[in-house]
Write a protein that holds these residues in place. Structure first.
Motif, PDB file in Angstrom:
ATOM      1  N   THR A 113     -22.640  56.783  63.459  1.00 33.78           N
ATOM      2  CA  THR A 113     -21.633  55.739  63.633  1.00 33.78           C
ATOM      3  C   THR A 113     -21.458  54.949  62.339  1.00 33.78           C
ATOM      4  OG1 THR A 113     -22.395  55.563  65.893  1.00 33.78           O
ATOM      5  CG2 THR A 113     -20.999  53.784  65.099  1.00 33.78           C
ATOM      6  N   ILE A 114     -20.220  54.659  61.996  1.00 33.85           N
ATOM      7  CA  ILE A 114     -19.938  53.822  60.828  1.00 33.85           C
ATOM      8  C   ILE A 114     -19.125  52.621  61.314  1.00 33.85           C
ATOM      9  CG2 ILE A 114     -18.723  53.701  58.610  1.00 33.85           C
ATOM     10  CD1 ILE A 114     -19.254  56.624  58.160  1.00 33.85           C
ATOM     11  N   GLY A 115     -19.483  51.437  60.884  1.00 34.01           N
ATOM     12  CA  GLY A 115     -18.759  50.233  61.305  1.00 34.01           C
ATOM     13  C   GLY A 115     -17.402  50.154  60.622  1.00 34.01           C
ATOM     14  N   ALA A 116     -16.422  49.593  61.341  1.00 41.32           N
ATOM     15  CA  ALA A 116     -15.079  49.514  60.761  1.00 41.32           C
ATOM     16  C   ALA A 116     -14.979  48.367  59.760  1.00 41.32           C
ATOM     17  CB  ALA A 116     -14.042  49.345  61.861  1.00 41.32           C
ATOM     18  N   ASP A 117     -15.724  47.283  60.022  1.00 40.48           N
ATOM     19  CA  ASP A 117     -15.690  46.088  59.161  1.00 40.48           C
ATOM     20  C   ASP A 117     -14.281  45.649  58.808  1.00 40.48           C
ATOM     21  OD1 ASP A 117     -18.408  46.190  59.139  1.00 40.48           O
ATOM     22  OD2 ASP A 117     -18.539  47.243  57.207  1.00 40.48           O
ATOM     23  N   LEU A 118     -13.417  45.617  59.807  1.00 42.98           N
ATOM     24  CA  LEU A 118     -12.034  45.232  59.516  1.00 42.98           C
ATOM     25  C   LEU A 118     -11.854  43.735  59.641  1.00 42.98           C
ATOM     26  CD1 LEU A 118      -9.976  47.948  61.357  1.00 42.98           C
ATOM     27  CD2 LEU A 118      -9.936  47.491  58.895  1.00 42.98           C
ATOM     28  N   ASP A 119     -11.017  43.221  58.765  1.00 44.64           N
ATOM     29  CA  ASP A 119     -10.648  41.820  58.852  1.00 44.64           C
ATOM     30  C   ASP A 119      -9.231  41.798  59.416  1.00 44.64           C
ATOM     31  OD1 ASP A 119      -9.743  39.310  58.438  1.00 44.64           O
ATOM     32  OD2 ASP A 119      -9.996  39.316  56.251  1.00 44.64           O
ATOM     33  N   ALA A 120      -9.120  41.371  60.686  1.00 40.86           N
ATOM     34  CA  ALA A 120      -7.826  41.462  61.372  1.00 40.86           C
ATOM     35  C   ALA A 120      -6.714  40.777  60.580  1.00 40.86           C
ATOM     36  CB  ALA A 120      -7.935  40.863  62.767  1.00 40.86           C
ATOM     37  N   SER A 121      -7.075  39.722  59.830  1.00 45.85           N
ATOM     38  CA  SER A 121      -6.033  38.972  59.122  1.00 45.85           C
ATOM     39  C   SER A 121      -5.500  39.733  57.910  1.00 45.85           C
ATOM     40  CB  SER A 121      -6.570  37.615  58.689  1.00 45.85           C
ATOM     41  OG  SER A 121      -7.590  37.814  57.716  1.00 45.85           O
ATOM     42  N   ALA A 122      -6.235  40.781  57.490  1.00 46.26           N
ATOM     43  CA  ALA A 122      -5.782  41.560  56.329  1.00 46.26           C
ATOM     44  C   ALA A 122      -4.834  42.683  56.742  1.00 46.26           C
ATOM     45  CB  ALA A 122      -6.983  42.127  55.589  1.00 46.26           C
ATOM     46  N   ILE A 123      -4.610  42.823  58.042  1.00 47.32           N
ATOM     47  CA  ILE A 123      -3.708  43.881  58.513  1.00 47.32           C
ATOM     48  C   ILE A 123      -2.286  43.334  58.522  1.00 47.32           C
ATOM     49  CG2 ILE A 123      -3.209  45.471  60.395  1.00 47.32           C
ATOM     50  CD1 ILE A 123      -6.153  45.345  61.133  1.00 47.32           C
ATOM     51  N   VAL A 163       5.194  59.248  47.156  1.00 47.65           N
ATOM     52  CA  VAL A 163       5.515  58.201  46.187  1.00 47.65           C
ATOM     53  C   VAL A 163       5.598  56.808  46.835  1.00 47.65           C
ATOM     54  CG1 VAL A 163       7.388  57.362  44.701  1.00 47.65           C
ATOM     55  CG2 VAL A 163       6.446  59.652  44.361  1.00 47.65           C
ATOM     56  N   GLY A 164       6.150  56.744  48.059  1.00 50.90           N
ATOM     57  CA  GLY A 164       6.240  55.447  48.738  1.00 50.90           C
ATOM     58  C   GLY A 164       4.863  54.811  48.897  1.00 50.90           C
ATOM     59  N   SER A 165       3.915  55.582  49.425  1.00 46.14           N
ATOM     60  CA  SER A 165       2.548  55.061  49.606  1.00 46.14           C
ATOM     61  C   SER A 165       1.956  54.661  48.265  1.00 46.14           C
ATOM     62  CB  SER A 165       1.625  56.126  50.205  1.00 46.14           C
ATOM     63  OG  SER A 165       2.132  56.627  51.393  1.00 46.14           O
ATOM     64  N   GLY A 166       2.269  55.450  47.222  1.00 42.92           N
ATOM     65  CA  GLY A 166       1.714  55.175  45.899  1.00 42.92           C
ATOM     66  C   GLY A 166       2.225  53.861  45.338  1.00 42.92           C
ATOM     67  N   ILE A 167       3.521  53.629  45.453  1.00 41.17           N
ATOM     68  CA  ILE A 167       4.087  52.372  44.951  1.00 41.17           C
ATOM     69  C   ILE A 167       3.428  51.200  45.679  1.00 41.17           C
ATOM     70  CG2 ILE A 167       6.193  50.966  44.852  1.00 41.17           C
ATOM     71  CD1 ILE A 167       7.775  53.605  44.523  1.00 41.17           C
ATOM     72  N   ALA A 168       3.271  51.351  47.005  1.00 40.02           N
ATOM     73  CA  ALA A 168       2.646  50.286  47.798  1.00 40.02           C
ATOM     74  C   ALA A 168       1.237  50.005  47.291  1.00 40.02           C
ATOM     75  CB  ALA A 168       2.621  50.676  49.277  1.00 40.02           C
ATOM     76  N   GLU A 169       0.469  51.048  47.012  1.00 36.14           N
ATOM     77  CA  GLU A 169      -0.899  50.847  46.524  1.00 36.14           C
ATOM     78  C   GLU A 169      -0.905  50.163  45.166  1.00 36.14           C
ATOM     79  OE1 GLU A 169      -3.310  51.404  49.435  1.00 36.14           O
ATOM     80  OE2 GLU A 169      -4.233  51.158  47.474  1.00 36.14           O
ATOM     81  N   PHE A 170      -0.053  50.641  44.240  1.00 35.86           N
ATOM     82  CA  PHE A 170      -0.031  50.043  42.905  1.00 35.86           C
ATOM     83  C   PHE A 170       0.368  48.574  42.948  1.00 35.86           C
ATOM     84  CE2 PHE A 170       0.464  54.505  41.204  1.00 35.86           C
ATOM     85  CZ  PHE A 170      -0.761  54.515  40.565  1.00 35.86           C
ATOM     86  N   LEU A 171       1.260  48.227  43.870  1.00 35.20           N
ATOM     87  CA  LEU A 171       1.745  46.840  43.925  1.00 35.20           C
ATOM     88  C   LEU A 171       0.979  45.998  44.945  1.00 35.20           C
ATOM     89  CD1 LEU A 171       5.608  47.497  43.707  1.00 35.20           C
ATOM     90  CD2 LEU A 171       4.075  46.787  41.857  1.00 35.20           C
ATOM     91  N   GLY A 172       0.040  46.617  45.637  1.00 39.09           N
ATOM     92  CA  GLY A 172      -0.735  45.875  46.639  1.00 39.09           C
ATOM     93  C   GLY A 172       0.097  45.445  47.837  1.00 39.09           C
ATOM     94  N   LEU A 173       1.059  46.265  48.218  1.00 33.67           N
ATOM     95  CA  LEU A 173       1.948  45.910  49.332  1.00 33.67           C
ATOM     96  C   LEU A 173       1.641  46.761  50.563  1.00 33.67           C
ATOM     97  CD1 LEU A 173       5.389  45.876  47.454  1.00 33.67           C
ATOM     98  CD2 LEU A 173       3.927  43.917  47.995  1.00 33.67           C
TER      99      LEU A 173
END
Ligand SMILES: Cc1cc2nc3c(=O)[nH]c(=O)nc-3n(C[C@H](O)[C@H](O)[C@H](O)COP(=O)(O)OP(=O)(O)OC[C@H]3O[C@@H](n4cnc5c(N)ncnc54)[C@H](O)[C@@H]3O)c2cc1C
Lengths: 266, 332
Positions: B181-191, A133-143
Motif C-alpha cells: 500500500t502507498i499513501g496518496a498524501d493528497l492535499d485536497a486544496s491543491a486539486i 503538447v497540451g499537458s506539457g504546456i500546463a506542466e511548464f506553466l504550472g497550470l
C-alpha cells in the motif's frame, strides 16, 4: 477573456492514403505532390472553441503557430475565422521537435505573452497523433489541464468542461487560467468569412525567434527532444479484396453473403 | 539510471473490475519484464480498489501497489499525476505502461512532463532492444499512414498501448504475489479541477468493443434513417452498429459509436463497412477485424484496399438483398 490557441500546420491528414510517402534518406514524411499543408483539424476545433467563448464573453484571441516552413496563407486561417492576433515561432531551430521541445517553446512564448486566462490546443495533431503538447504546456506553466473537451462554458473565473470519456462524458470544473484540449465532438468549426479573409490578409503576424522567448537552440526543436525517432516505415499490406460480382447490385449482394458463408465469416 | 528496475503497469478499473485493457497491459508487461529479467508490477489507483490486487496478480503481476483514497474516486489530472509521480519515485520502474484510454491519454503525458521523461502514446508494439535494453515503442503516425519506432533514454520510459493490440495471459489464481500500500498524501486544496458529473452514453445492446460482428456506416449512409437498416442487419447477426466519424459529427448516431483512431478500437470476427471510404484514421480502429467487408459505390475507395470481401454498388440496393440472404442462410 484572453484566450491563446496553439495551432499546428500539418500535411493534410485526409489526403489519399496512397499519397503518403516516406523520404528514403531521412526519417520524414514527404509532403505529397499537389497536397498543400493545412491547419491541423483539431486545432481548428480549438479555434472554434475560442471563438464561441469570445462570442459570449468578449476578449481577445491570440493564435500561436510553431515550426519551420510555415505557409503564411495557411497559418493565417485562425485570423480569417476571427482570432485577433497571430504569433509565429518560425525558425529552423524549432523544427523536428517532439512533444517535449514543442511544449517547452510554446510554454515560453505564452509566458512572454503573459496576460492569459485560457490556453486551448487540439486534442492531438494529425501528423504524430501524440496528444501531449497540451499537458506539457500546463506542466511548464504550472497550470491545471483538462483534455478532450467537447464543450467549454466560462463562469466566474472557472471553466466548466464536458470531457469526452470512453463511455460518454464527464463534467469537469477547473479554475482559470488552465489549459484545455479540444475534441471534434465540439461541433464543426465555422467558415472564414470574406471579411475575415480580408482582415487576415492585411494583418502581419508577429514573428518570434528563439532568443525572443528566451530559449536556447539546444532546448527546442530536434535538439531539445526527449524521445528519439529510430525509424519511420510503412508496413506493406498484403491481401486482396474478393469482390462479389453480379448482374445487378442485388445479385452481387447475394453472392457476397454466399462468399462469406463459404469463408465461415457468417 | 542504474537504480531504476522493473516494469510497472497502470491498471485501470471500471465497474469494480480490472478493465480489459489492464489485463492486456499485464500480458504485454509480463513479456517485457521477462525479456529484461526483471519484475512486473502493477499499480491500482482509486477509491475502494484494494480488493482487485489479487486479480492483477492472477493476470501476471509479481507485485501490486495500491493507492486507495476517497479523493481518488474520479480520475482528474492534478491528483492522479501527483499520486503517480509519487509512486514512480518510490517504485523506480524502467518502464511504465498505461492504456490508450481517456485516462491514459491524459495521465501519461502529464506524468512524463512532471518527471522530465518522454511518453509514446498509442503504441501497438513494445519490445526490448537486445543491445541497449531500451524499449522500442512502435506507434502508428499520420493517422495510420505510417508507423514510427521511438526510444527514450530517460527512465521511466513511458508508453500508452492501444486497446486490443496485446493479448492477456490466461488467468492463474494460484500465482503468488505481494501487495504493497502507498499513501496518496493528497492535499485536497491543491486539486484545481473537480469532476461534477459523469454521464454514460452507452447504447443498448451489445457493447461495440465486445461485439463479434459490427455493421458500420459512414457518410455514404446519408442520415439517421439509413442507420435503421444497419441496425436490422446487426440484430440478425447478433452484432453491434458502429460508424465512421461523419455520422457521429452529424448527429445521425451517438458519438460513442465512432470507430477509429480517435474513437473505439474494435477487433470483431466480422466488420461490415457500408458507405465508408476507408480513411486511415478509420482503418486504425478496425484493422484488427478478422474479416472486413466493404459495401461502397466507388470501386476506387481505399476501403477496398483494406477489405477482404466487398461489393461495388449503392448500399440502398445492396444492403436489403444482403440482409435477406443472410437471414435465410442463418435460418438454415
Ligand atoms: C486526427 C484525425 C482523427 C480522425 N479520427 C477518426 C476516427 O476515429 N474515425 C473515423 O471514422 N474518422 C476519423 N477521422 C476522419 C477521417 O479522416 C475521415 O474523414 C472519415 O473517416 C471519413 O468518413 P467516411 O468514410 O464515412 O466518409 P467519406 O470519406 O466521405 O466516404 C463516404 C463513402 O461513402 C461512399 N458512398 C456514398 N454514397 C454511397 C452509396 N449510396 N452507396 C455506397 N457507398 C456510398 C462513397 O463512395 C465514399 O467512399 C479523423 C481525422 C483526423 C484528421
Amino acid at each position: 477573456m484572453n484566450v491563446i490557441v496553439c495551432v499546428k500546420q500539418v500535411i493534410d491528414p485526409e489526403a489519399p492514403p496512397a499519397s503518403f510517402k516516406i523520404d528514403p534518406t531521412g526519417n520524414k514524411m514527404v509532403t505529397p505532390p499537389g497536397v498543400s499543408p493545412v491547419v491541423d483539424p483539431y486545432a481548428e476545433y480549438a479555434v472554434e472553441a475560442a471563438l464561441r467563448i469570445k462570442d459570449v464573453q468578449g476578449g481577445k484571441i491570440t493564435a500561436i503557430s510553431l515550426g519551420a516552413n510555415l505557409v503564411p496563407e495557411m497559418v493565417k486561417k485562425p485570423l480569417a475565422m476571427g482570432a485577433d492576433e497571430l504569433i509565429l515561432l518560425a525558425d529552423e531551430a524549432f523544427a523536428e521537435g517532439d512533444s517535449w521541445s514543442t511544449a517547452y517553446a510554446l510554454g515560453m512564448a505564452i509566458k512572454k505573452l503573459g496576460d492569459y486566462d485560457l490556453i486551448l490546443c487540439g486534442r492531438e495533431a494529425s501528423d504524430w497523433d501524440a496528444g501531449q503538447v497540451g499537458s506539457g504546456i500546463a506542466e511548464f506553466l504550472g497550470l491545471p489541464s483538462v483534455s478532450l473537451a467537447r464543450k467549454i462554458d466560462i463562469t466566474e473565473g472557472k471553466a466548466r468542461v464536458e470531457r469526452v470519456t470512453d463511455d460518454g462524458y464527464e463534467v469537469v470544473e477547473v479554475s482559470l487560467p488552465a489549459v484545455i484540449t479540444v475534441s471534434n465532438e465540439l461541433g464543426e468549426p465555422r467558415y472564414a468569412t470574406i471579411k475575415g479573409i480580408m482582415i487576415a490578409r492585411r494583418k502581419e503576424p508577429v514573428v518570434w525567434k528563439p532568443a525572443d522567448i528566451g530559449v536556447e537552440s539546444s532546448q527546442i526543436g530536434a535538439a531539445g527532444r526527449r524521445s528519439q525517432l529510430l525509424k519511420l516505415f510503412q508496413p506493406v499490406r498484403e491481401g486482396k479484396c474478393e469482390v462479389a460480382e453480379g448482374d445487378s447490385p442485388e445479385e452481387a449482394a447475394v453472392n457476397l453473403a454466399l462468399k462469406l458463408r463459404e469463408a465461415k465469416a457468417l | 539510471m542504474a537504480e531504476y528496475k522493473g516494469v510497472l503497469i497502470y491498471a485501470e478499473i471500471g465497474e469494480g473490475k480490472l478493465k480489459a485493457i489492464s489485463t492486456e497491459l499485464l500480458g504485454c508487461g509480463r513479456k517485457l519484464a521477462d525479456d529484461l529479467g526483471q519484475e512486473l508490477c502493477a499499480v491500482l489507483v482509486g477509491s475502494g480498489v484494494s480488493s482487485l490486487a489479487r486479480e492483477a496478480i492472477a493476470f501476471g503481476a509479481d507485485k501490486v501497489y495500491v493507492v486507495d483514497d476517497p479523493l481518488l474516486e474520479d480520475y482528474q489530472a492534478d491528483s492522479y499525476v501527483s499520486v503517480m509521480a509519487k509512486v514512480v519515485k518510490q517504485v523506480m520502474p524502467q518502464i511504465l505502461i498505461l492504456g490508450q484510454t481517456s485516462i491514459g491519454r491524459d495521465l501519461a503525458p502529464g506524468l512524463a512532463f512532471r518527471l522530465g521523461t518522454a511518453a509514446a502514446t498509442d503504441c501497438i508494439e513494445l519490445a526490448i532492444d537486445p543491445d541497449s535494453k531500451l524499449m522500442w515503442q512502435t506507434k502508428p503516425v499520420y493517422g495510420g499512414n505510417a508507423q514510427a519506432i521511438f526510444t527514450c533514454q530517460s527512465y521511466p520510459q513511458i508508453a500508452t498501448v492501444r486497446a486490443k493490440a496485446m493479448s492477456p495471459l490466461e488467468r492463474d489464481d494460484s500465482k503468488q504475489g505481494e501487495v504493497i500500500t502507498i499513501g496518496a498524501d493528497l492535499d485536497a486544496s491543491a486539486i484545481r479541477a473537480r469532476v461534477l458529473e459523469k454521464v454514460r452514453e452507452e447504447v443498448e445492446g451489445i457493447k461495440l468493443e465486445e461485439a463479434e460482428v459490427i455493421v458500420s456506416g459512414g457518410r455514404g449512409i446519408g442520415g439517421a434513417d439509413g442507420f435503421k437498416q444497419l441496425e436490422e442487419l446487426a440484430k440478425i447477426l447478433k452484432g453491434a452498429v458502429g460508424a465512421s466519424r461523419p455520422p457521429c459529427d452529424n448527429g445521425w448516431v451517438a458519438d460513442s459509436l465512432q470507430v477509429g483512431l480517435t474513437g473505439k478500437i474494435v477487433a470483431p470476427n466480422l466488420y461490415i463497412a457500408v458507405g465508408i471510404s476507408g480513411a486511415s484514421q478509420h482503418i486504425s480502429g478496425c484493422s484488427g477485424a478478422k474479416n472486413i467487408v466493404a459495401i461502397n459505390k466507388d470501386p476506387e475507395a481505399n476501403i477496398f484496399r483494406q477489405a477482404h470481401f466487398g461489393v461495388v454498388g449503392d448500399w440502398k440496393k445492396v444492403l436489403p438483398a444482403f440482409t435477406s440472404k443472410v437471414r435465410e442462410l442463418l435460418a438454415e
